[in-house]
Design an enzyme around this catalytic site. Structure first.
Site, PDB file in Angstrom:
ATOM      1  N   CYS A   7       3.227 -13.064   0.841  1.00  0.00           N
ATOM      2  CA  CYS A   7       3.597 -11.676   1.097  1.00  0.00           C
ATOM      3  C   CYS A   7       4.505 -11.640   2.325  1.00  0.00           C
ATOM      4  CB  CYS A   7       2.359 -10.809   1.330  1.00  0.00           C
ATOM      5  SG  CYS A   7       2.758  -9.096   1.761  1.00  0.00           S
TER       6      CYS A   7
ATOM      7  N   CYS B 268       0.720  -2.842  -1.111  1.00  0.00           N
ATOM      8  CA  CYS B 268       0.721  -1.395  -1.317  1.00  0.00           C
ATOM      9  C   CYS B 268       0.942  -0.678   0.018  1.00  0.00           C
ATOM     10  CB  CYS B 268      -0.605  -0.941  -1.934  1.00  0.00           C
ATOM     11  SG  CYS B 268      -0.675   0.841  -2.223  1.00  0.00           S
TER      12      CYS B 268
END
Length: 341
Positions: free
Chosen positions: A138, A152
């Site tokens: 990520c 998110c």
């Protein structure tokens, strides 16, 4: 260096803006529903029932949202990190084929099925870690996340192995919260159009409650349906939509690559087992935001392969005997999921 550090600090501050927006809207909805709707009008037995159900939905929403936000993403254990000698050998080697061979030798000690598109062992240069199956890096969290689904912004967190259940429950209780508010407020929306609603601040709060609840419900419904299709696999949903079980954004658009090639359905083990992987064996705990997911996030059962068919798993017993996964110490006891043909 100082400028780069300041930019990262600003980025972290701004990343909380979506969470603040959601929290503000929810707090306003609490005030509008409890004080402007239930207390401003006659507090009959019906409104007492409304208040009871509303607070149950509100508490479950807040609980699941909190867990989705503040549950840290699970990262690969130390067993998947290169040792000092392996790292030195890998960095000193300039030939790509030789580097690929070094990673392959190291991966033979690890439970890994998937490969990169090139056929090489999946390796993260930034984290210096061999990626377990379904693990991805990520760029926002700046780390590799086990069974990463997506990052998110509305929870300011990565949705992955550690909080996938919490995120699904958060979406579920959010929709229930919105549906309950919209259904109980709708009668006052009708009264507004016929002119029976008395003037006052409560009038506008009630109207905005309906619009906001419907808007959020529609937005959440599409995301929840997409995640549910991914989770449930091919038994029901895929019969309707011709889709397969996969991890939402990371695997929906890039099929995992196995030794026999890409397979979007590689991790689909059926509706029942897919659900148990996320929610656990005890169905009484399925709807409560406590961690009950199976496994340790480092490897998952496959649809067609078994352990004996994968040479990379030949030393899995040795991997476990050498200390197993460090996630057991960090996230509690782990449940080992055995592959089945």
């Amino acid at each position: 260096m100082a400028l780069s550090r300041a930019l990262r600090c600003c980025q972290r501050v701004f990343s909380w803006i979506p969470v603040i927006i959601i929290s503000s809207v929810v707090l306003w909805s609490y005030y509008a529903y409890v004080f402007e709707l239930c207390f401003a009008f006659t507090l009959s037995n019906t409104y007492m029932a409304y208040l009871l159900i509303f607070h149950v939905c509100f508490i479950m929403f807040c609980w699941t949202y909190w867990k989705a936000i503040f549950t840290p993403p699970s990262t690969p254990s130390k067993k998947f990190h290169l040792s000092y000698s392996d790292k030195e050998r890998y960095e000193m080697e300039e030939r790509p084929d030789a580097q690929k061979q070094i990673l392959t030798e190291i991966a033979k000690k690890l439970p890994i099925f998937t490969r990169a598109q090139s056929g090489a062992v999946r390796f993260c240069d930034r984290c210096q870690v061999i990626k377990p199956d379904r693990c991805h890096h990520c760029s926002v969290c700046e780390t590799c996340v086990l069974k990463m689904d997506h990052h998110c912004p509305w929870v300011n967190n990565c949705v992955g192995f550690s909080n996938y259940k919490f995120f699904l429950l958060f979406l579920s209780y959010s929709m229930i919260y919105c549906v309950f508010i919209a259904s109980t407020v709708f009668q006052y929306f009708l009264k507004f159009w016929v002119g029976d609603l008395p003037n006052g601040p409560a009038k506008f709060h009630v109207l905005f409650l309906l619009f906001v609840a419907l808007m959020f419900f529609v937005s959440l419904m599409f995301l929840f349906a997409f995640l549910l299709i991914d989770l449930c696999g091919s038994y029901f949903w895929c019969g309707l939509f011709n889709l397969k079980e996969r991890s939402c954004f990371s695997e929906a658009f890039s099929a995992p690559v196995f030794q026999n090639g890409p397979d979007r359905n590689g991790f689909n083990v059926g509706l029942s087992r897919n659900l148990r992987q996320v929610f656990g064996e005890d169905k009484k705990l399925w709807f409560i935001p406590v961690f009950t997911s199976q496994g340790d996030g480092h490897y998952f059962p496959l649809r067609t392969l078994c352990e004996s068919e994968n040479p990379l798993l030949a030393n899995e017993g040795k991997w476990m005997e050498d200390g197993g996964s460090d996630e057991e110490n960090e996230n509690g006891p782990s449940v080992i999921i055995r592959m089945e043909s």
